[in-house]
Write a protein that holds these residues in place. Structure first.
Motif, PDB file in Angstrom:
ATOM      1  N   HIS A 102       0.804  -1.216   0.000  1.00  0.00           N
ATOM      2  CA  HIS A 102       0.000   0.000   0.000  1.00  0.00           C
ATOM      3  C   HIS A 102       0.844   1.276   0.000  1.00  0.00           C
ATOM      4  O   HIS A 102       0.320   2.346  -0.316  1.00  0.00           O
ATOM      5  CB  HIS A 102      -0.923   0.012   1.220  1.00  0.00           C
ATOM      6  N   TRP A 103       2.115   1.186   0.365  1.00  0.00           N
ATOM      7  CA  TRP A 103       2.926   2.389   0.497  1.00  0.00           C
ATOM      8  C   TRP A 103       3.047   3.156  -0.817  1.00  0.00           C
ATOM      9  O   TRP A 103       2.869   4.367  -0.869  1.00  0.00           O
ATOM     10  CB  TRP A 103       4.327   2.029   1.004  1.00  0.00           C
ATOM     11  N   GLY A 104       3.374   2.435  -1.883  1.00  0.00           N
ATOM     12  CA  GLY A 104       3.584   3.098  -3.174  1.00  0.00           C
ATOM     13  C   GLY A 104       2.340   3.811  -3.660  1.00  0.00           C
ATOM     14  O   GLY A 104       2.412   4.940  -4.155  1.00  0.00           O
ATOM     15  N   GLN A 105       1.168   3.147  -3.523  1.00  0.00           N
ATOM     16  CA  GLN A 105      -0.073   3.760  -3.974  1.00  0.00           C
ATOM     17  C   GLN A 105      -0.365   5.034  -3.189  1.00  0.00           C
ATOM     18  O   GLN A 105      -0.770   6.055  -3.750  1.00  0.00           O
ATOM     19  CB  GLN A 105      -1.236   2.777  -3.815  1.00  0.00           C
ATOM     20  N   ALA A 106      -0.153   4.986  -1.871  1.00  0.00           N
ATOM     21  CA  ALA A 106      -0.440   6.153  -1.025  1.00  0.00           C
ATOM     22  C   ALA A 106       0.451   7.334  -1.400  1.00  0.00           C
ATOM     23  O   ALA A 106      -0.018   8.484  -1.517  1.00  0.00           O
ATOM     24  CB  ALA A 106      -0.246   5.791   0.439  1.00  0.00           C
ATOM     25  N   ILE A 107       1.749   7.080  -1.590  1.00  0.00           N
ATOM     26  CA  ILE A 107       2.669   8.168  -1.936  1.00  0.00           C
ATOM     27  C   ILE A 107       2.385   8.693  -3.341  1.00  0.00           C
ATOM     28  O   ILE A 107       2.468   9.901  -3.601  1.00  0.00           O
ATOM     29  CB  ILE A 107       4.127   7.692  -1.785  1.00  0.00           C
ATOM     30  N   ALA A 108       2.004   7.791  -4.246  1.00  0.00           N
ATOM     31  CA  ALA A 108       1.639   8.232  -5.597  1.00  0.00           C
ATOM     32  C   ALA A 108       0.413   9.142  -5.550  1.00  0.00           C
ATOM     33  O   ALA A 108       0.358  10.186  -6.225  1.00  0.00           O
ATOM     34  CB  ALA A 108       1.374   7.028  -6.493  1.00  0.00           C
ATOM     35  N   ASP A 109      -0.583   8.752  -4.749  1.00  0.00           N
ATOM     36  CA  ASP A 109      -1.781   9.589  -4.611  1.00  0.00           C
ATOM     37  C   ASP A 109      -1.424  10.973  -4.083  1.00  0.00           C
ATOM     38  O   ASP A 109      -1.922  11.995  -4.577  1.00  0.00           O
ATOM     39  CB  ASP A 109      -2.784   8.912  -3.667  1.00  0.00           C
ATOM     40  N   CYS A 110      -0.542  10.991  -3.085  1.00  0.00           N
ATOM     41  CA  CYS A 110      -0.118  12.283  -2.521  1.00  0.00           C
ATOM     42  C   CYS A 110       0.601  13.122  -3.573  1.00  0.00           C
ATOM     43  O   CYS A 110       0.321  14.317  -3.743  1.00  0.00           O
ATOM     44  CB  CYS A 110       0.783  12.034  -1.315  1.00  0.00           C
ATOM     45  N   GLY A 111       1.532  12.521  -4.295  1.00  0.00           N
ATOM     46  CA  GLY A 111       2.279  13.246  -5.315  1.00  0.00           C
ATOM     47  C   GLY A 111       1.397  13.787  -6.414  1.00  0.00           C
ATOM     48  O   GLY A 111       1.694  14.825  -7.017  1.00  0.00           O
ATOM     49  N   LEU A 112       0.267  13.094  -6.684  1.00  0.00           N
ATOM     50  CA  LEU A 112      -0.671  13.529  -7.721  1.00  0.00           C
ATOM     51  C   LEU A 112      -1.729  14.483  -7.167  1.00  0.00           C
ATOM     52  O   LEU A 112      -2.639  14.882  -7.888  1.00  0.00           O
ATOM     53  CB  LEU A 112      -1.356  12.306  -8.344  1.00  0.00           C
ATOM     54  N   GLY A 113      -1.598  14.829  -5.877  1.00  0.00           N
ATOM     55  CA  GLY A 113      -2.545  15.759  -5.273  1.00  0.00           C
ATOM     56  C   GLY A 113      -3.867  15.136  -4.882  1.00  0.00           C
ATOM     57  O   GLY A 113      -4.830  15.852  -4.571  1.00  0.00           O
ATOM     58  N   GLN A 114      -3.927  13.819  -4.857  1.00  0.00           N
ATOM     59  CA  GLN A 114      -5.161  13.116  -4.491  1.00  0.00           C
ATOM     60  C   GLN A 114      -5.101  12.784  -2.998  1.00  0.00           C
ATOM     61  O   GLN A 114      -4.948  11.637  -2.587  1.00  0.00           O
ATOM     62  CB  GLN A 114      -5.327  11.862  -5.349  1.00  0.00           C
TER      63      GLN A 114
END
Length: 864
Positions: free
Chosen positions: A672-684
């Protein structure tokens, strides 16, 4: 070859069978075809030699072994695991070559299922008989070209002549075709260009001229033609060559060769002498006559058709049963002799010996079971059990099942004892590998333990106590609440038995099991038990045990948040697993070390480790390991390269690999870590926040906690809650370097800090940072998760005669989500027994006796 290549290139041709008699060259042709058409199959060409197999049940393991797939010790059956692999690889352009399929035709349904499960796989089979499948295309293979009886063209133009001359010059370096061209032409014509027949015929050039060889073939050909009319025409010529060779052997060599037919997949010089009475000089003569060959590692082999021919003569001589008795006695004794070395000092050498002769071991076991040779199996079963535990359970569990199911209840005391020992070891393998095999395990192991006590067999009592403890652990989520503690008591009793017997191997094993049943809050007790087990294993040089205990200590150190010691054990464990080429252990160690390096900020090493893990998992179809590795890689893409879209794509892909729901195991958090950080980086930010519970294990674990702190700081900054964001960053960077090092490499965090400095004056920024650094990590994480402001629930909770504790409220919430006790234990990092204690307390305080009643009462009291 051109024609077969065109067939393989045809999309509608999924299964192509090369048919022809034994020795016609189907195998050699298939090898050449495969080597020349690799560009057709970028996914790989996998060769499966089936000659050594004697049961259709062995077909699936043989196919699996030839591919990069390996069976995992999971709850799914081997067939389920392999077909899951096929579904994963179904679109890859892959060629599977099944060589010598004729004796396994009863298993062709597996071939049909394999084709149905894939879209781009092709199968090239060689067989003396067609497979008779709807998908099958058949290409008959005849011999090499040879000159007709009165042909006048040059003999050198025929491939059969070329092969004979090439083989002849290996026997006689001065051989000249022109010296006896007619004899060579006659040989090639009489055997119809059959490659094996040509080689066997050439083998006699040390004794006979080509004309004499042709005369012998002609004489025996006439004989077969008159006595055995129902043999296929091509087989008559082959048997003529064999008969010719047979007649020219000495009586001693004939007797030895027919006895050698009992072996499977080669043999050693010692085995040949013991089973067949073969001296070194006899073996040398058989090699010279092209009947036996010696491979690169010094083992002796025989062509399968020749082996079958020898077996016919053995049967005709009435010696089959006697030779089989010597054969099974030799290999079962070999297993018994290896037992001590597997357990101590010479482990790898003993395992290598068994691996090299495994097909003979398997065949000997089948023979012993068929002949009800229970006593012979008794001395061998412990070694075979240990080999299974070292990674071959998928091969050996069926052997144990076969014996248990086919043996009747024996009146003889010794035979009954052996059957009970066999049952106990089968149960251990089923439980350890979590195999989906329906058996009354509790009743069976209780029966085995009672029988061992009646015999006063202390070693077997200790073993049955250990297995009974394993069964109790396995049943822990379905049986009464004391099952987990019962397992601990059984392990403790078993360890005492082995200590009294002075058996360090099993004493060390039981100590490690005790450690696994120790409550999470007693992690130091678990560490002490593992350390004691490790010391015992080092004393006896149990390398496999040392490696696994080292990895267990890695997990214990992680549970204690001692990342430094955890890294040390992870590196030691990885080195040991690499030395032993233990795939499962390597995957475990690679993940631990990759995660440690990630949080430490050693991102290049973390990436290299995660990529190695991904590649190894992909080769062996370990979907969970592949998922975990790609979770780490997704995080690294986002943090190191800020490739958020690519990271999100990879994260979604790896989450699709999940075989089961996640319940908070540390390894599963990485998914789950990668998805969470990706969401943050995309402003989601909302999506990132929803993933916080799945990103955390222990809330006091600084590593995963720093991820949530950083993500929440970014979200708060977006919401213009600047001082709160700075406090979270201050707390995140205040964590030890082995947990927060990665933050220094994420450009987003650096920009975030700079932006916040610009929003506030330096004094306010510094005060907020220091205020955050002084906060309690556990309390802050609970606040982020929305679990601090619980005034309404606390008010109604206080109305109970005995309010629920915070942990009990947490357990109640997870019960409401439908989680089992085992799932709750994994989520909260507790033992199952502790969860059961909390559940009983909840029932008592709410005045109920079941989950359903508890949820209804909790809803009425507004506790959920």
């Amino acid at each position: 070859m051109t024609e077969i290549g065109a067939l393989l290139a045809d999309p509608s041709c999924r299964l192509l069978t090369l048919t022809g008699p034994g020795g016609i060259g189907k195998t050699r042709l298939a090898m050449e075809i495969a080597s020349r058409h690799q560009t057709f199959f970028p996914g790989g060409i996998f060769w499966v030699s089936l000659t050594r197999l004697s049961h259709i049940n062995d077909l699936l393991p043989a196919i699996a072994e030839a591919t990069p797939f390996c069976f995992q010790q999971k709850s799914r059956s081997p067939r389920e695991q392999f077909f899951a692999y096929l579904r994963e690889k179904h679109a890859q352009q892959i060629l599977l070559v099944l060589d010598n399929m004729e004796h396994l035709l009863e298993g062709v349904d597996l071939i049909a299922d394999l084709l149905a499960a894939t879209t781009s796989w092709k199968i090239l089979a060689t067989s003396r008989e067609v497979l008779n499948l709807q998908e099958e295309w058949v290409r008959p293979i005849t011999g090499l070209t040879y000159p007709a009886a009165h042909a006048e063209d040059a003999a050198e133009e025929y491939s059969a002549v070329q092969v004979f001359v090439e083989r002849a010059r290996r026997i006689r370096r001065d051989f000249v075709l022109a010296d006896d061209e007619k004899g060579v032409r006659d040989i090639c014509r009489l055997v119809e260009g059959m490659p094996l027949a040509l080689e066997l015929a050439a083998g006699w050039l040390g004794t006979l001229r080509p004309a004499d060889i042709a005369q012998e073939i002609q004489r025996n050909l006439d004989l077969l033609a008159t006595r055995t009319h129902n043999w296929p025409e091509r087989h008559r010529n082959m048997r003529s060559v064999f008969a010719s060779s047979w007649q020219l052997l000495s009586e001693t060599d004939r007797e030895v060769f027919q006895k050698l037919s009992v072996f499977r997949d080669g043999w050693t010089r010692e085995a040949a002498e013991s089973v067949a009475g073969a001296s070194l000089s006899t073996l040398a003569r058989l090699i010279d006559q092209s009947l036996v060959r010696r491979n690169a590692v010094g083992r002796y082999e025989v062509h399968e058709l020749l082996r079958q021919y020898g077996a016919e003569h053995l049967e005709a001589a009435g010696q089959t049963e006697a030779v089989q008795q010597r054969y099974l006695a030799y290999y079962l004794k070999l297993l018994a002799q290896c037992e001590h070395n597997i357990k101590a000092h010479h482990q790898d050498a003993a395992l290598d010996i068994i691996a090299a002769d495994f097909e003979n071991v398997r065949h000997a076991w089948h023979l012993a079971v068929r002949q009800k040779q229970v006593v012979a199996l008794g001395g061998a079963l412990e070694s075979l059990h240990l080999v299974a535990h070292a990674g071959r359970a998928h091969d050996i569990v069926p052997l144990f099942q076969e014996a248990v199911e086919q043996f009747p209840p024996f009146p003889d005391v010794e035979q009954r004892a052996i059957l009970h020992r066999l049952q106990a070891r089968l149960i251990r393998l089923i439980v350890l590998d979590n195999l989906r095999i329906e058996r009354p395990l509790r009743a069976e192991i209780d029966d085995c333990l009672a029988a061992a006590r009646a015999r006063q067999d202390q070693a077997e009592i200790g073993f049955c106590l250990m297995v009974s403890g394993l069964v109790a652990r396995w049943e822990a989520d379905e049986t009464p609440p004391d099952a987990d503690s019962r397992a601990g008591r059984l392990f403790q009793e078993s360890a005492a038995v082995y200590e009294a017997l002075g058996d360090p191997f099993y004493q060390a094993e039981v100590l490690s099991l005790q450690a696994a049943t120790t409550a999470q809050e007693e992690v130091q007790v678990s560490q002490a038990l593992l350390t004691q087990s490790l010391e015992l294993r080092r004393e006896i040089e149990d390398r496999h045990g040392i490696a696994w205990i080292t990895l267990s200590l890695t997990d214990v150190m992680l549970a204690q948040l001692d990342y430094v010691a955890c890294e040390r054990y992870a590196r030691e464990g990885l080195a040991l697993m690499r030395e032993m080429d233990n795939t499962k252990g390597m995957l475990h160690a690679l993940f631990d070390l990759a995660e440690l390096m990630l949080f430490k900020g050693e991102l290049e090493e973390a990436r290299a480790l995660a990529e190695e893990m991904r590649d190894l998992a992909d080769k062996t179809n370990d979907l969970n390991s592949k998922m975990f590795s790609e979770g780490v890689l997704a995080l690294l893409l986002c943090v190191r390269d800020e490739a958020y879209l690519e990271g999100a794509t990879l994260a979604r892909k790896q989450q699709m690999l999940a075989q089961e729901p996640f319940y908070g195991d540390r390894h599963e958090l990485s998914a789950h870590w990668g998805q969470a950080i990706a969401d943050c980086g995309l402003g989601q930010y909302a999506a990132a926040r929803r993933s916080y519970p799945e990103c955390l294990g222990r809330r006091s674990d600084p590593g995963p906690a720093t991820i949530c702190l950083a993500l929440e700081a970014a979200a708060l900054t977006h919401e213009e809650m600047w001082e709160a964001a700075i406090e979270l960053l201050g707390l995140a960077f205040h964590q030890p370097g082995w947990a927060s090092g990665w933050l220094h490499h994420w450009p987003l965090i650096a920009r975030l800090c700079n932006d916040l400095r610009g929003k506030l004056d330096e004094e306010t920024y510094r005060a907020s940072w220091e205020r955050g650094a002084g906060q309690d990590l556990e309390t802050t994480i609970r606040s982020i998760l929305g679990q601090v402001d619980e005034a309404p629930r606390k008010k109604t909770n206080q109305m109970l005669l005995e309010p629920l504790s915070g942990r009990e409220l947490e357990v109640l919430g997870l019960i409401a989500r439908g989680m089992s006790n085992q799932a709750i234990a994994r989520r909260l990092v507790l033992s199952v027994n502790t969860v059961k204690v909390h559940t009983r307390n909840i029932y008592g305080k709410l005045g109920v006796s079941s989950r359903t009643q508890a949820l209804a009462q909790a809803t009425r009291f507004k506790l959920l």
